[in-house]
Design a protein around this motif. Structure first.
Motif, PDB file in Angstrom:
ATOM      1  N   TRP A  98      49.703  34.544  37.370  1.00 44.70           N
ATOM      2  CA  TRP A  98      50.396  35.626  36.701  1.00 44.70           C
ATOM      3  C   TRP A  98      51.737  36.161  37.468  1.00 44.70           C
ATOM      4  CZ3 TRP A  98      48.270  38.619  32.635  1.00 44.70           C
ATOM      5  CH2 TRP A  98      46.886  38.205  32.120  1.00 44.70           C
ATOM      6  N   GLY A  99      52.764  36.664  36.863  1.00 42.97           N
ATOM      7  CA  GLY A  99      53.881  37.072  37.637  1.00 42.97           C
ATOM      8  C   GLY A  99      53.530  38.273  38.557  1.00 42.97           C
ATOM      9  N   ASP A 100      54.219  38.192  40.036  1.00 40.63           N
ATOM     10  CA  ASP A 100      54.052  39.062  40.810  1.00 40.63           C
ATOM     11  C   ASP A 100      52.370  39.252  41.327  1.00 40.63           C
ATOM     12  OD1 ASP A 100      56.591  40.059  40.545  1.00 40.63           O
ATOM     13  OD2 ASP A 100      56.123  41.939  39.793  1.00 40.63           O
ATOM     14  N   TYR A 101      52.151  38.089  41.515  1.00 47.60           N
ATOM     15  CA  TYR A 101      50.496  37.708  41.801  1.00 47.60           C
ATOM     16  C   TYR A 101      50.150  37.134  43.009  1.00 47.60           C
ATOM     17  CZ  TYR A 101      46.006  39.048  39.558  1.00 47.60           C
ATOM     18  OH  TYR A 101      44.691  39.763  39.132  1.00 47.60           O
ATOM     19  N   SER A 103      41.948  35.113  32.991  1.00 46.70           N
ATOM     20  CA  SER A 103      40.850  36.019  33.161  1.00 46.70           C
ATOM     21  C   SER A 103      39.554  35.616  32.446  1.00 46.70           C
ATOM     22  CB  SER A 103      41.260  37.357  32.311  1.00 46.70           C
ATOM     23  OG  SER A 103      42.564  37.781  33.134  1.00 46.70           O
ATOM     24  N   ASP A 136      56.054  43.001  33.881  1.00 44.16           N
ATOM     25  CA  ASP A 136      56.122  43.566  35.241  1.00 44.16           C
ATOM     26  C   ASP A 136      56.839  44.774  35.725  1.00 44.16           C
ATOM     27  OD1 ASP A 136      53.725  41.981  35.990  1.00 44.16           O
ATOM     28  OD2 ASP A 136      54.781  40.307  36.382  1.00 44.16           O
ATOM     29  N   TRP A 170      47.209  47.701  34.762  1.00 43.52           N
ATOM     30  CA  TRP A 170      46.314  47.142  35.547  1.00 43.52           C
ATOM     31  C   TRP A 170      46.296  47.980  36.630  1.00 43.52           C
ATOM     32  CZ3 TRP A 170      49.251  42.901  33.068  1.00 43.52           C
ATOM     33  CH2 TRP A 170      48.662  42.361  32.084  1.00 43.52           C
ATOM     34  N   ASP A 177      48.348  47.093  39.779  1.00 48.78           N
ATOM     35  CA  ASP A 177      49.847  47.673  39.446  1.00 48.78           C
ATOM     36  C   ASP A 177      50.097  48.977  39.957  1.00 48.78           C
ATOM     37  OD1 ASP A 177      50.649  45.076  38.613  1.00 48.78           O
ATOM     38  OD2 ASP A 177      51.354  45.489  36.945  1.00 48.78           O
ATOM     39  N   TRP A 223      38.177  43.781  34.501  1.00 42.29           N
ATOM     40  CA  TRP A 223      38.475  42.354  34.327  1.00 42.29           C
ATOM     41  C   TRP A 223      38.140  41.438  35.737  1.00 42.29           C
ATOM     42  CZ3 TRP A 223      42.377  41.386  37.701  1.00 42.29           C
ATOM     43  CH2 TRP A 223      42.875  42.568  38.168  1.00 42.29           C
ATOM     44  N   ASP A 269      39.912  37.876  37.478  1.00 38.99           N
ATOM     45  CA  ASP A 269      41.056  36.705  37.538  1.00 38.99           C
ATOM     46  C   ASP A 269      40.420  35.700  38.506  1.00 38.99           C
ATOM     47  OD1 ASP A 269      42.138  38.046  35.440  1.00 38.99           O
ATOM     48  OD2 ASP A 269      44.131  38.621  36.643  1.00 38.99           O
ATOM     49  N   TYR A 297      46.383  44.366  44.398  1.00 41.12           N
ATOM     50  CA  TYR A 297      45.547  44.131  43.737  1.00 41.12           C
ATOM     51  C   TYR A 297      43.856  44.112  44.424  1.00 41.12           C
ATOM     52  CZ  TYR A 297      47.525  43.835  39.317  1.00 41.12           C
ATOM     53  OH  TYR A 297      48.203  44.180  37.988  1.00 41.12           O
TER      54      TYR A 297
HETATM   55  C1  N2P Z   1      49.867  40.893  37.681  1.00 34.96           C
HETATM   56  C2  N2P Z   1      48.930  40.726  36.401  1.00 34.96           C
HETATM   57  C3  N2P Z   1      47.521  41.004  36.717  1.00 34.96           C
HETATM   58  C4  N2P Z   1      46.943  40.653  35.546  1.00 34.96           C
HETATM   59  N1  N2P Z   1      51.071  41.231  37.365  1.00 34.96           N
HETATM   60  C5  N2P Z   1      45.658  41.203  35.295  1.00 34.96           C
HETATM   61  N2  N2P Z   1      44.454  40.333  34.686  1.00 34.96           N
END
Ligand code: N2P
Length: 357
Positions: free
Chosen positions: A42-45, A90, A219, A236, A239, A262, A264, A300
């Motif tokens: 995922w972006g920024d993850y 996810s 994002d 989410w 974020d 959720w 991931d 997160y």
């Molecule tokens: C992060 C996105 C998180 C995804 N930018 C949540 N499943």
């Protein structure tokens, strides 16, 4: 040589040459070989510093690509154009990918750091025994908002979003399941509902939200809310935590009607080439210090027990982002609703988006 034989010989040599050339192009783009590892997240993850650290430690070159929805990620992996060694879907997507034979069975002997994960996040229904996936981050979907921009108003549930005083104040994360899910929850339906009347009712209710929706974004939602471009975001949890660390005026609420819980997890797609490197990368991310650094960087919630032990308490004791098991027991995890139903969710979400134009 007879002319015909010579022609065949030439065609043969040219064909071999082309094959080598294709092979060369593939490796030079990094899509194969033991020395490169392609990660799809995922972006920024992730903390980019950790990618460098892994490269130094392993001697591998990481090719890092991002996606913004499970649907986009699954389509890309199915197409097979790019070979991914590690991906981070996810739960419902993991179940779907498993059924479609898209995942590689993990070798637990290569993942000694797996013991760092809290039992609560292991052996979940979407992947019994963690045969195909191991936890990365987890969280909820909820409302982040700026009380100051709302004259001190407190938001507690999804249904608050429809209030007439909130014209043009809401940003929505661009996810079909997230948006359809909260509309269903606001109507007291399950976010895994498959009754088409309920789904259509949810979409119609979303259309009534349109005047309050400023934009549906990716994002950049974090930056926009922290900069007070809008007062409310459906996001989410991680974020939200990131936004709040940038602008402390904002607060996050897990809506009273219920919401999505959720997970991931990291997986190795069936088509991966660098299986050993993929295990090394996953094991690296499961390391306590690495996981702690990553969680602090992206905001997160980490499932890594040993990481939590070394993180600041002001993060790990914040129940908005680390809700207890008792609190999460009331929330719903997305189920894999099957191809047709997922397509229906996407279609209705798209209709809602078009309605805005
Ligand atoms: C992060 C996105 C998180 C995804 N930018 C949540 N499943």
């Amino acid at each position: 040589m007879k002319p015909l034989v010579r022609m065949f010989a030439i065609v043969f040599v040219v064909a071999i040459g082309i094959l080598y050339w294709i092979q060369y192009l593939n490796t030079s783009e990094g899509y194969s070989g033991d020395n490169t590892l392609t990660v799809y997240n995922w972006g920024d993850y992730i903390d980019p510093e950790l990618i460098e650290q892994f490269e130094e430690q392993s001697g591998m070159k990481v090719i890092y690509q991002t996606f913004d929805s499970n649907e986009a990620m699954m389509t890309k992996i199915k197409q097979g154009g790019t070979v991914y060694d590690v991906a981070v879907p996810s739960e419902y997507a993991i179940d779907k990918m498993k059924q479609e034979g898209l995942l590689y069975k993990l070798d637990p002997s290569k993942l000694p750091n797996l013991g760092n994960i809290n039992e609560r996040f292991m052996d979940l229904p979407f992947d019994p025994g963690n045969e195909y996936s191991v936890p990365y981050f987890w969280g909820t979907v909820g409302i982040v908002y700026n009380p100051e921009l709302l004259d001190g108003k407190k938001l507690t549930g999804w249904n608050d979003l429809w209030d007439e005083s909130l014209r043009n104040e809401i940003l929505l994360a661009d996810g079909a399941r997230e948006v359809m899910g909260f509309a269903l929850n606001s109507l007291s339906y399950s976010l895994n509902d498959t009754n088409d009347d309920h789904l259509v009712e949810a979409k119609q209710k979303l259309e009534k939200l349109t005047p309050n929706v400023k934009a549906i974004v990716g994002d950049e939602i974090k930056m926009l809310l922290a900069a007070e471009e809008a007062a409310i975001g459906v996001v989410w949890s991680g974020d939200a935590s990131e936004i709040i660390s940038e602008n402390e005026k904002l607060d996050y609420v897990v809506p009273s009607e219920g919401t999505n819980l959720w997970f991931d997890n990291m997986v190795i797609p069936r088509t991966a080439r660098n299986i050993d490197g993929a295990h090394q990368f996953i094991n690296f991310m499961l390391d306590a210090e690495v996981a702690a650094q990553n969680a602090e960087y992206v905001g997160y919630s980490t499932p890594n027990e040993e990481a939590l032990a070394i993180m600041p308490e002001e993060i790990t004791e914040d129940e908005r982002f680390y809700p207890s098991e008792e609190m999460t027991a009331k929330l719903e995890v997305y189920e894999n609703l099957g191809k047709t139903m997922l397509a229906r969710y996407n279609e209705l979400f798209l209709e809602f988006k078009m309605h805005r134009k």
